[in-house]
Design a protein around this motif. Structure first.
Motif, mmCIF file in Angstrom:
data_model
loop_
_atom_site.group_PDB
_atom_site.id
_atom_site.type_symbol
_atom_site.label_atom_id
_atom_site.label_comp_id
_atom_site.label_asym_id
_atom_site.label_seq_id
_atom_site.Cartn_x
_atom_site.Cartn_y
_atom_site.Cartn_z
ATOM 1 N N GLY A 124 0.818 -1.191 0.000
ATOM 2 C CA GLY A 124 0.000 0.000 0.000
ATOM 3 C C GLY A 124 0.855 1.245 0.000
ATOM 4 O O GLY A 124 2.072 1.184 -0.109
ATOM 5 N N LEU A 125 0.193 2.386 0.120
ATOM 6 C CA LEU A 125 0.852 3.682 0.120
ATOM 7 C C LEU A 125 0.495 4.401 1.404
ATOM 8 O O LEU A 125 -0.619 4.275 1.915
ATOM 9 N N THR A 126 1.446 5.186 1.909
ATOM 10 C CA THR A 126 1.208 5.910 3.156
ATOM 11 C C THR A 126 1.008 7.387 2.895
ATOM 12 O O THR A 126 1.406 7.918 1.861
ATOM 13 N N GLY A 127 0.386 8.042 3.851
ATOM 14 C CA GLY A 127 0.185 9.481 3.798
ATOM 15 C C GLY A 127 -0.072 10.026 5.179
ATOM 16 O O GLY A 127 -0.126 9.271 6.164
ATOM 17 N N LEU A 128 -0.214 11.340 5.259
ATOM 18 C CA LEU A 128 -0.514 11.981 6.531
ATOM 19 C C LEU A 128 -2.025 12.073 6.705
ATOM 20 O O LEU A 128 -2.768 12.349 5.753
ATOM 21 N N VAL A 129 -2.479 11.877 7.923
ATOM 22 C CA VAL A 129 -3.915 11.836 8.204
ATOM 23 C C VAL A 129 -4.457 13.253 8.283
ATOM 24 O O VAL A 129 -4.163 13.988 9.221
ATOM 25 N N ALA A 152 -1.988 13.417 -3.577
ATOM 26 C CA ALA A 152 -0.544 13.270 -3.712
ATOM 27 C C ALA A 152 0.192 14.404 -3.018
ATOM 28 O O ALA A 152 1.265 14.215 -2.465
ATOM 29 N N SER A 153 -0.379 15.595 -3.050
ATOM 30 C CA SER A 153 0.243 16.747 -2.405
ATOM 31 C C SER A 153 -0.651 17.207 -1.268
ATOM 32 O O SER A 153 -1.434 16.442 -0.740
ATOM 33 N N GLY A 154 -0.515 18.493 -0.892
ATOM 34 C CA GLY A 154 -1.378 19.035 0.153
ATOM 35 C C GLY A 154 -0.802 18.874 1.546
ATOM 36 O O GLY A 154 0.120 18.093 1.769
ATOM 37 N N LEU A 183 -6.296 11.244 3.300
ATOM 38 C CA LEU A 183 -4.842 11.230 3.441
ATOM 39 C C LEU A 183 -4.245 12.239 2.468
ATOM 40 O O LEU A 183 -4.737 12.389 1.349
ATOM 41 N N VAL A 184 -3.181 12.928 2.884
ATOM 42 C CA VAL A 184 -2.519 13.906 2.028
ATOM 43 C C VAL A 184 -1.023 13.626 1.992
ATOM 44 O O VAL A 184 -0.518 12.771 2.725
ATOM 45 N N ALA A 185 -0.312 14.364 1.121
ATOM 46 C CA ALA A 185 1.152 14.275 0.992
ATOM 47 C C ALA A 185 1.599 12.844 0.720
ATOM 48 O O ALA A 185 2.577 12.364 1.278
ATOM 49 N N MET A 186 0.901 12.147 -0.180
ATOM 50 C CA MET A 186 1.192 10.745 -0.454
ATOM 51 C C MET A 186 2.224 10.554 -1.559
ATOM 52 O O MET A 186 2.696 9.439 -1.767
ATOM 53 N N GLY A 187 2.581 11.615 -2.296
ATOM 54 C CA GLY A 187 3.589 11.488 -3.338
ATOM 55 C C GLY A 187 3.003 11.089 -4.683
ATOM 56 O O GLY A 187 1.863 10.624 -4.781
ATOM 57 N N HIS A 230 0.084 9.007 10.627
ATOM 58 C CA HIS A 230 0.132 8.291 9.354
ATOM 59 C C HIS A 230 -1.140 7.490 9.110
ATOM 60 O O HIS A 230 -1.787 7.028 10.034
ATOM 61 N N GLY A 231 -1.442 7.329 7.828
ATOM 62 C CA GLY A 231 -2.511 6.439 7.420
ATOM 63 C C GLY A 231 -2.054 5.641 6.216
ATOM 64 O O GLY A 231 -1.010 5.917 5.634
ATOM 65 N N VAL A 232 -2.847 4.645 5.836
ATOM 66 C CA VAL A 232 -2.441 3.721 4.780
ATOM 67 C C VAL A 232 -3.564 3.551 3.770
ATOM 68 O O VAL A 232 -4.738 3.450 4.130
ATOM 69 N N LEU A 233 -3.174 3.536 2.502
ATOM 70 C CA LEU A 233 -4.076 3.134 1.429
ATOM 71 C C LEU A 233 -3.643 1.753 0.989
ATOM 72 O O LEU A 233 -2.601 1.588 0.342
ATOM 73 N N GLU A 234 -4.414 0.728 1.370
ATOM 74 C CA GLU A 234 -4.103 -0.652 1.006
ATOM 75 C C GLU A 234 -4.728 -0.950 -0.359
ATOM 76 O O GLU A 234 -5.938 -0.838 -0.531
#
Length: 928
Positions: A311-316, A486-488, A506-510, A531-535
């Motif tokens: 998955g991909l991570t990001g900020l909550v 992806a940003s924010g 989720l933000v700032a995921m790249g 952190h949060g996850v997009l599985e």
């Protein structure tokens, strides 16, 4: 080889400035090409030579002239003048017009530009001769007269013949030098759009015809012999000109593939050397390039915990747990006419549209380069290469010849290429179809017959986008299950709106997010507080666990909502209020239904955003009054217009500044925009006329002043408020508070508290200014944390200064984060203002909080080294001092199921609470 001495004349009277001294890195570092600059002493730009006008910027601040030797000269009046949108400029020529040296090209209002532009200095740049050495004929600092010889250079006959050719030197190739070399593709992503665009730039820079040939054990020799043979079609799928981005990508080159690089032209060997070096240099991972080491390490640790398929991570930005298909945000293509009768007119229209879009891309590329965002600049450069692709242009013109309109022809030409990319086996090239779709839309928009609509398929989906504007978010928010950007940042407007609606985000995921595909993904933004996850591929066991967790959450939410209207008292007997952050009257009604004890922050700027004119006095008065009536006698705090930095109004031209967050915004704009602010004051005064007082003795409608730095600004606003009230015949002034977001305001809170009716701590700006970290920069989002000990000490100073004088409050994400909110309550604030959807959960958590027990730990927490240490310490407290929250009770739980509030340890001595009212959102995160 013969050469010619050439001259360029001064286009205006002014002071000569070396290009290296122009205060803009795009020009000073030679990114646009060699040249010189003039600080003008006149107000008319003239032609510096004979030639043809090949481009006039839509905003009239820049003109490109091609001289008789095919050299292209950019004349750019002032710096950052594109932001003026043509105001102060008068174009005197048009694209395609022939001019002679000395002919007037553009008039400009120097005084007007000087007040609003970054600088008046005017660069004169040779854009298609990067290797040309220009010799200044006038010393720096000298005043040059219009028409005086300014520059000279030696131009070889070959260079003159090839300058400005769009096919990268096709005329030179007939009799020029020949060179070739071999390279092995080093990039893990293969030959994709950005390096392909750089190959095109190399060909143009060296004025050569550059070709790539995909080689193999059985074909390299044959291709080598047949290169340049127009009758050979056997290997067309294995070679491509660098002039065509689509042809280069069609080669399908991946890491490890071998290619032959062939160049013809006067600088063939130099071009081959540059191209092979580019191809054999591995690229950095674009998704990690701008992320600080701490963020990378934490993201990798989070990713290692991802279940079922990665998955991909990001900020909550907003907490929650949802499952649904991933859908890339995409506006439907604008409708355009299908056919047209005048073929030549449609060709010209297409040429004009491509030129306009290219101008926009150039501006975006320059802005990215000036901001140090090289990866972003490369993307815009690649888009320009697509736009100039001769194959795509030829396909569109063929459609025009068949009777299609320019807009429809462009759609058809790019649609075939988009489908080819998407149907291929290369996932990276399939993702590049999105770039083409974007260019397809931009050009078609110039021919649109009506506004485009949002595409279908969003219902119940997890929406994926690079970024969204507030209006785009609002248009889809009721249909989607979750949002990934992806940003924010955590305090962007979209993050605030997502929290207000309780929409997992989720933000700032790249950039890796934009290439993700899944028919059944899981967005888990409960995380570890950050952190949060997009599985992307949760398995059956994981999906069953998610179903069970969602059932538990629904039961807990029902329990919390059942007690949402009850007062909040902590375990150690402290009375706390939980108010709502809103933007509109509709959100005020939602807050009232959610059990809010009032409105701690009404962001009035949302009445002004996303429209073409300012709201009238009547419109504002109705909105404010409706919000107060919705709260039925409970306090409503309206923040006065907070415009500037990341919040801009299309109808309000603000002065350009290198650091917008440090410029004219909030109360600082009042003196330059008095009509806007005083109309708002009148609307607020009328909306609050004759309203009864609240239980605390203050007016129901309360005003809050943003960006106050000292008590003098507050006094000035109070005087204006009294003056406006007197002119309206209103005797009782509304309560007036100050937003504490500038560090000096926190440190001088005692002075402000003597004059203000309340203070309200705006934690996102206070964190931004205290840490010197722009809250709009995604790569800094993880480190911009309100729990940094330095920020907490500023908050403690504010509370100490206001103690016994006026109430203090905190709102936003800091108030809704179980860790930060509990700590702030223990520090002494007695109102936390959060999004309406968080009110019930926050109230439930506060009822189980022993504020005194946590307050006893404050000295040790404030002595820690950084925000990460504070968060870790609070997490450990939640494990040792806090009991487990039973399923279905009214506790606030973290990802592990532990309750995140102080509990039954012996009470310590907490600072007496003070407050009411509230500020802006913080840099921390929320949980459902």
């Amino acid at each position: 080889m013969s050469s010619t001495l050439r001259f360029l004349r001064a286009p205006m009277r002014g002071v000569v400035v070396p290009l290296t001294e122009v205060p803009d890195p795009v020009f000073a570092e030679g990114a646009m090409g060699p040249g010189i600059a003039i600080d003008p002493l006149g107000e008319t730009l003239h032609a510096p030579c004979n030639g043809e006008i090949i481009q006039c910027a839509r905003t009239a601040h820049a003109i490109t002239l091609r001289d008789d030797a095919n050299h292209e000269w950019l004349l750019h009046i002032g710096l950052d003048t594109v932001d003026l949108d043509g105001d102060g400029f008068e174009l005197l020529v048009a694209t395609g017009e022939r001019v002679s040296a000395g002919d007037p090209l553009c008039r400009f209002d120097a005084d007007r530009l000087a007040q609003r532009a970054k600088a008046l200095v005017t660069p004169i740049v040779l854009t298609n001769g990067p290797d040309t050495t220009l010799e200044a004929l006038v010393a720096p600092g000298t005043i040059v007269e219009m028409g005086e010889d300014l520059l000279q250079w030696q131009a070889t006959s070959a260079a003159v013949a090839t300058a400005g050719l769009d096919d990268a030197g096709s005329e030179a190739s007939a009799n020029g030098e020949f060179a070739s070399g071999e390279a092995v593709i080093a990039s893990a992503s293969g030959l994709h759009a950005r390096p392909a665009a750089r190959l095109r730039a190399i060909a143009r820079q060296h004025a050569v015809e550059l070709t790539l040939i995909r080689t193999g054990e059985d074909q390299s020799a044959e291709i080598d012999i047949d290169i340049g043979n127009d009758n050979d079609n056997d290997n067309d799928n294995a070679k491509a000109s660098a002039a065509s981005l689509s042809a280069l990508l069609n080669l399908g080159l991946v890491q490890g593939d071998r290619v032959r690089v062939v160049a013809r032209g006067s600088s063939a060997q130099a071009a081959v050397d540059a191209a092979t070096t580019l191809l054999e240099t591995a690229e950095a991972d674009a998704t990690q390039r701008d992320v600080p080491p701490q963020s990378q390490a934490e993201g990798q640790r989070q990713a290692s915990r991802t279940s079922g398929g990665g998955g991909l991570t990001g900020l909550v930005a907003s907490a929650g747990l949802v499952v649904g298909p991933l859908v890339r945000y995409e506006m439907a293509l604008p409708p355009v006419p299908d056919s047209a009768a005048d073929t030549e007119q449609e060709r010209e229209a297409l040429t004009s549209a491509l030129r306009d879009v290219d101008t926009t891309l150039v501006q975006a590329m320059q802005a990215a380069q000036a901001g140090g965002q090289q990866a972003e600049a490369e993307i815009f450069e690649a888009h320009r290469a697509w736009l100039d692709d001769p194959d795509l242009r030829g396909a569109a013109e063929a459609e025009i010849d068949n009777g299609r309109s320019a807009g429809r022809a462009w759609f058809l030409a790019l649609e075939r290429e988009i489908q080819r990319l998407r149907d291929g086996d290369n996932a990276l090239l399939a993702a590049r179809a999105d770039d083409l779709r974007d260019l397809q839309r931009q050009v078609m928009q110039l021919f649109a017959t009506e506004a485009a609509a949002i595409i279908s398929g969003l219902d119940g989906a997890i929406l994926v986008a690079r970024e969204l504007t507030p209006s785009q978010f609002v248009a889809v928010a009721d249909r989607i299950a979750g949002l990934c950007l992806a940003s924010g940042g955590l305090t962007s407007h979209v993050s605030i709106l997502a929290r207000a609606r309780g929409l997992p985000c989720l933000v700032a995921m790249g950039d890796g997010l934009l290439e993700a595909r899944s028919d059944n993904a899981c967005l888990d933004s409960r995380g570890d507080g950050r952190h949060g996850v997009l599985e992307l591929a949760p398995d059956a066991q994981r999906l069953a666990a998610i179903d069970a967790e969602q059932v538990r959450q629904r039961r807990q939410t029902e329990s919390e909502r059942a007690a949402a209207f009850e007062p909040v008292t902590t375990l150690d007997g402290r009375r706390l209020h939980v108010a709502a952050n809103i933007a509109t009257r509709a959100e005020a009604r939602s807050a009232a239904r959610s059990g809010a004890d009032g409105v701690g922050l009404m962001r009035s700027e949302f009445l002004f955003l996303e429209r073409q004119t300012a709201p009238t006095l009547a419109e504002q008065q109705a909105e404010y009054r409706a919000a107060v009536e919705a709260m039925d006698g409970k306090p409503v705090v309206v923040r006065l217009l907070d415009i500037g930095a990341d919040k801009q109004l299309p109808y309000l031209r603000l002065p350009a500044t290198p650091n917008p967050a440090l410029g004219e915004r909030g109360v600082r704009l009042w003196q330059t925009q008095p009509a806007l602010f005083e109309t708002q004051l009148d609307a607020l005064l009328e909306a609050g006329r004759d309203l009864p007082l609240c239980e605390d003795g203050l007016t129901a409608l309360r005003l809050m002043v943003p960006m106050v730095a000292d008590v003098g600004e507050l006094r000035w606003v109070r005087q204006r408020l009294a003056s406006r009230a007197a002119s309206l015949g209103i005797e009782r002034l509304p309560a007036l508070g100050v937003m504490i977001e500038v560090p000096t305001a926190a440190l001088c809170a005692d002075d402000l508290a003597r004059e203000a009716d309340f203070l309200s701590i705006g934690t996102n700006d206070l964190t931004q200014y205290a840490l010197a970290m722009d809250r709009e920069v995604a790569s800094l989002a993880l480190r911009s944390d309100v729990l940094h000990p330095g920020v907490l000490r500023l908050i403690a100073s504010c509370l100490d200064g206001a103690s016994g004088q006026c109430p203090v409050a905190v709102c936003g994400a800091a108030a809704g984060d179980p860790l930060a909110g509990a700590l702030l309550a223990a520090m002494g604030v007695d109102e936390l203002s959060v999004e309406p959807g968080r009110i019930a959960a926050v109230k439930a958590g506060l009822r189980r909080l022993d504020a005194g027990a946590l307050a006893a730990r404050l000295p040790s927490l404030l002595a820690l080294a950084d925000a990460a240490a504070v968060r870790q310490a609070l997490q450990e407290l939640s494990g040792s001092l806090l009991e487990e929250a039973p399923a279905g009770d009214d506790g606030v739980t973290g990802a592990s199921g532990q309750r995140v509030e102080a509990a039954h340890s012996s009470p310590g001595e907490a600072k007496p609470g003070t407050g009411s009212a509230d500020p802006d959102a913080s840099h921390t995160t929320t949980r459902s």
